[in-house]
Write an enzyme that holds these catalytic residues in place. Structure first.
Site, PDB file in Angstrom:
ATOM      1  N   HIS A 117       0.809  -1.227   0.000  1.00 52.79           N
ATOM      2  CA  HIS A 117       0.000   0.000   0.000  1.00 52.79           C
ATOM      3  C   HIS A 117       0.840   1.274   0.000  1.00 52.79           C
ATOM      4  O   HIS A 117       0.365   2.334   0.401  1.00 52.79           O
ATOM      5  CB  HIS A 117      -0.970  -0.020   1.202  1.00 52.79           C
ATOM      6  CG  HIS A 117      -2.069  -1.030   1.047  1.00 52.79           C
ATOM      7  ND1 HIS A 117      -2.852  -1.478   2.086  1.00 52.79           N
ATOM      8  CD2 HIS A 117      -2.522  -1.691  -0.057  1.00 52.79           C
ATOM      9  CE1 HIS A 117      -3.736  -2.376   1.636  1.00 52.79           C
ATOM     10  NE2 HIS A 117      -3.549  -2.513   0.346  1.00 52.79           N
ATOM     11  N   CYS A 165       4.281  20.326  -7.417  1.00 54.67           N
ATOM     12  CA  CYS A 165       5.330  19.605  -8.147  1.00 54.67           C
ATOM     13  C   CYS A 165       6.294  20.598  -8.798  1.00 54.67           C
ATOM     14  O   CYS A 165       5.855  21.554  -9.462  1.00 54.67           O
ATOM     15  CB  CYS A 165       4.659  18.755  -9.217  1.00 54.67           C
ATOM     16  SG  CYS A 165       5.784  17.936 -10.342  1.00 54.67           S
ATOM     17  N   CYS A 168       5.673  20.178 -12.911  1.00 52.79           N
ATOM     18  CA  CYS A 168       4.457  20.560 -13.635  1.00 52.79           C
ATOM     19  C   CYS A 168       3.514  21.438 -12.821  1.00 52.79           C
ATOM     20  O   CYS A 168       2.486  21.888 -13.337  1.00 52.79           O
ATOM     21  CB  CYS A 168       3.723  19.312 -14.117  1.00 52.79           C
ATOM     22  SG  CYS A 168       2.795  18.469 -12.819  1.00 52.79           S
ATOM     23  N   PRO A 232      -5.549  -9.810  18.573  1.00 57.50           N
ATOM     24  CA  PRO A 232      -6.354  -9.941  19.796  1.00 57.50           C
ATOM     25  C   PRO A 232      -7.828 -10.243  19.507  1.00 57.50           C
ATOM     26  O   PRO A 232      -8.549 -10.698  20.391  1.00 57.50           O
ATOM     27  CB  PRO A 232      -6.211  -8.574  20.483  1.00 57.50           C
ATOM     28  CG  PRO A 232      -5.564  -7.661  19.512  1.00 57.50           C
ATOM     29  CD  PRO A 232      -5.019  -8.455  18.367  1.00 57.50           C
TER      30      PRO A 232
HETATM   31  P1  OAD Z   1      -7.238  -2.576  10.183  1.00 58.15           P
HETATM   32  O1  OAD Z   1      -7.311  -1.269  10.899  1.00 58.15           O
HETATM   33  O2  OAD Z   1      -8.329  -2.967   9.256  1.00 58.15           O
HETATM   34  O3  OAD Z   1      -7.181  -3.741  11.250  1.00 58.15           O
HETATM   35  C1  OAD Z   1      -6.295  -3.695  12.319  1.00 58.15           C
HETATM   36  C2  OAD Z   1      -6.250  -5.077  12.940  1.00 58.15           C
HETATM   37  O4  OAD Z   1      -5.267  -5.037  13.954  1.00 58.15           O
HETATM   38  C3  OAD Z   1      -7.571  -5.501  13.615  1.00 58.15           C
HETATM   39  O5  OAD Z   1      -7.871  -6.851  13.227  1.00 58.15           O
HETATM   40  C4  OAD Z   1      -7.233  -5.443  15.107  1.00 58.15           C
HETATM   41  O6  OAD Z   1      -7.924  -6.442  15.861  1.00 58.15           O
HETATM   42  C5  OAD Z   1      -5.747  -5.719  15.081  1.00 58.15           C
HETATM   43  N1  OAD Z   1      -5.004  -5.205  16.237  1.00 58.15           N
HETATM   44  C6  OAD Z   1      -5.256  -4.120  17.009  1.00 58.15           C
HETATM   45  N2  OAD Z   1      -4.312  -3.983  17.951  1.00 58.15           N
HETATM   46  C7  OAD Z   1      -3.428  -5.006  17.767  1.00 58.15           C
HETATM   47  C8  OAD Z   1      -2.235  -5.413  18.431  1.00 58.15           C
HETATM   48  N3  OAD Z   1      -1.736  -4.736  19.457  1.00 58.15           N
HETATM   49  N4  OAD Z   1      -1.597  -6.509  17.963  1.00 58.15           N
HETATM   50  C9  OAD Z   1      -2.078  -7.214  16.910  1.00 58.15           C
HETATM   51  N5  OAD Z   1      -3.205  -6.885  16.262  1.00 58.15           N
HETATM   52  C10 OAD Z   1      -3.872  -5.789  16.677  1.00 58.15           C
HETATM   53  O7  OAD Z   1      -5.835  -2.602   9.486  1.00 58.15           O
HETATM   54  P2  OAD Z   1      -5.347  -3.385   8.204  1.00 58.15           P
HETATM   55  O8  OAD Z   1      -5.828  -4.799   8.211  1.00 58.15           O
HETATM   56  O9  OAD Z   1      -3.906  -3.123   8.072  1.00 58.15           O
HETATM   57  O10 OAD Z   1      -5.487   0.406   3.250  1.00 58.15           O
HETATM   58  O11 OAD Z   1      -6.111  -2.597   7.069  1.00 58.15           O
HETATM   59  C11 OAD Z   1      -5.884  -2.981   5.756  1.00 58.15           C
HETATM   60  C12 OAD Z   1      -5.894  -1.795   4.892  1.00 58.15           C
HETATM   61  O12 OAD Z   1      -7.148  -1.110   5.023  1.00 58.15           O
HETATM   62  C13 OAD Z   1      -4.878  -0.723   5.233  1.00 58.15           C
HETATM   63  O13 OAD Z   1      -3.627  -0.957   4.650  1.00 58.15           O
HETATM   64  C14 OAD Z   1      -5.505   0.489   4.673  1.00 58.15           C
HETATM   65  C15 OAD Z   1      -6.848   0.245   5.230  1.00 58.15           C
HETATM   66  O14 OAD Z   1      -7.826   1.052   5.274  1.00 58.15           O
HETATM   67  C16 OAD Z   1      -5.450   1.492   2.500  1.00 58.15           C
HETATM   68  O15 OAD Z   1      -5.308   2.621   2.961  1.00 58.15           O
HETATM   69  C17 OAD Z   1      -5.592   1.191   1.045  1.00 58.15           C
END
Ligand code: OAD
Length: 266
Positions: A117, A165, A168, A232
Site C-alpha cells: 500500500h 510539483c 508541472c 487480539p
Molecule cells: P485494520 O485497521 O483494518 O485492522 C487492524 C487489525 O489489527 C484488527 O484486526 C485489530 O484487531 C488488530 N489489532 C489491534 N491492535 C493489535 C495489536 N496490538 N496486535 C495485533 N493486532 C492488533 O488494518 P489493516 O488490516 O492493516 O489500506 O487494514 C488494511 C488496509 O485497510 C490498510 O492498509 C488500509 C486500510 O484502510 C489502505 O489505505 C488502502
C-alpha cells in the site's frame, strides 16, 4: 497453540510475515478500524483515503497524512516489529509483506519489506507522478514536545496545503494506495509469489478485509502452507488460519520467537 505454532515456525524453511496496522498499534499508530480520536474523531479513515477525498479537499487529506507521518516519525518500532526481524535472522528464506505505510519494519531491522500500500515517505505529483521531496520533519502539536530538527508543527485535525510539483505545478499527494486504486503490480506479484512458495505464513494485526492484499494468506493456505494468525480479535482470516494466537503482537510475537528458538542469539 503456542507450542504448535512455534514448532511449525522452527521447522519452516520459507516464511512470509504478512502485517497490517495492528502490528504498529503498540507503537502508538492508530489502526484504520479503530474509531479516530481527538480532533480527527469526526472523520472516517476509509473516506479520507480515497482519490475523491483528495480531489474534493486536498488540504484535509494532506493534513491527515502529514499528521500520521509526523506521528510515525516520532514513534519507535515495538517488540512485535523486533520479533519479525528476529525471525528473518533465523529462517533461511523469509519475506515481510506489509499493508502498512509506516517505516517501522525497516527501523526494526527487516531488510526489504514488500509494500502493498505504498509509503508515507514517498510523496509524488498527483498529476505527472514525478517523485516529490519528503517535506522536512514535522511534529504534531498533540503529542508532546517537538523533537530536535522539527520545523513545522502539524496540529491534529488541521488542514495543510500540499506542496506543488517542481516539474508541472500539480499538487503533491501521499505515495500511498488509496481505496479504488491499483496496488503496485510488482509488489503484488512478488507477494503472491512468496505466498505461493512459503511453507508458513504468519498474519499479524490485520483485519483481512481489504482486497487484493487479503488474498495473500489465502494464496498461502491454498498452497498448503501453515497459516498462523496473531491478533487480539477474531478476523476474516480466522477461516484460513491453522492456529490463532489471540493477543497483542508486541506480546505474542516475542513469546513465539522465544518458544521457537529460546533466548539465544540468532
Ligand atoms: P485494520 O485497521 O483494518 O485492522 C487492524 C487489525 O489489527 C484488527 O484486526 C485489530 O484487531 C488488530 N489489532 C489491534 N491492535 C493489535 C495489536 N496490538 N496486535 C495485533 N493486532 C492488533 O488494518 P489493516 O488490516 O492493516 O489500506 O487494514 C488494511 C488496509 O485497510 C490498510 O492498509 C488500509 C486500510 O484502510 C489502505 O489505505 C488502502
Amino acid at each position: 497453540m503456542l507450542e504448535r505454532a512455534s514448532e511449525a515456525l522452527r521447522e519452516a524453511q520459507r516464511v512470509v510475515v504478512f502485517t497490517g496496522a495492528g502490528i504498529s498499534a503498540e507503537s502508538g499508530i492508530p489502526t484504520f478500524r479503530d474509531a479516530m480520536t481527538g480532533l480527527w474523531a469526526r472523520y472516517d479513515p476509509a473516506e479520507l483515503a480515497t482519490p475523491q477525498a483528495f480531489r474534493a479537499d486536498p488540504e484535509l487529506v494532506w493534513g491527515w497524512y502529514e499528521w500520521r507521518r509526523a506521528l510515525v516519525s516520532r514513534a519507535q518500532p515495538n517488540a512485535g516489529h523486533l520479533a519479525v526481524a528476529a525471525i528473518e535472522a533465523r529462517v533461511p528464506d523469509m519475506v515481510v509483506v506489509t499493508q502498512n505505510v509506516d517505516d517501522l519494519h525497516e527501523r526494526a531491522g527487516s531488510s526489504a519489506p514488500i509494500r502493498l500500500h505504498g509509503s508515507l515517505f514517498a510523496p509524488r505529483c498527483s498529476a505527472c507522478a514525478a517523485p516529490a521531496p519528503v517535506p522536512s520533519v514535522v511534529s504534531t502539536t498533540s503529542a508532546g514536545a517537538p523533537a530536535a530538527g522539527d520545523v513545522e508543527p502539524v496540529p491534529e485535525g488541521q488542514r495543510l496545503a500540499p506542496p506543488t510539483c517542481a516539474g508541472c505545478g500539480g499538487l503533491v499527494r501521499p505515495g500511498v494506495v488509496w481505496f479504488g486504486e491499483s496496488l503496485p503490480a510488482d509488489a503484488l506479484s512478488a507477494a503472491v509469489e512468496a505466498a505461493a512458495r512459503c511453507d508458513l505464513l504468519l498474519a499479524v494485526g490485520t483485519s483481512g478485509v481489504v482486497y487484493p492484499a487479503a488474498e495473500i494468506p489465502e494464496v498461502a493456505a491454498r498452497h498448503k502452507a501453515t497459516v498462523i494468525q496473531v491478533n487480539p480479535q477474531p478476523t476474516a482470516l480466522d477461516r484460513v488460519a491453522d492456529v490463532n494466537l489471540r493477543g497483542p503482537a508486541a506480546v505474542v510475537l516475542p513469546e513465539l520467537v522465544r518458544a521457537a528458538w529460546g533466548d539465544g542469539p540468532a
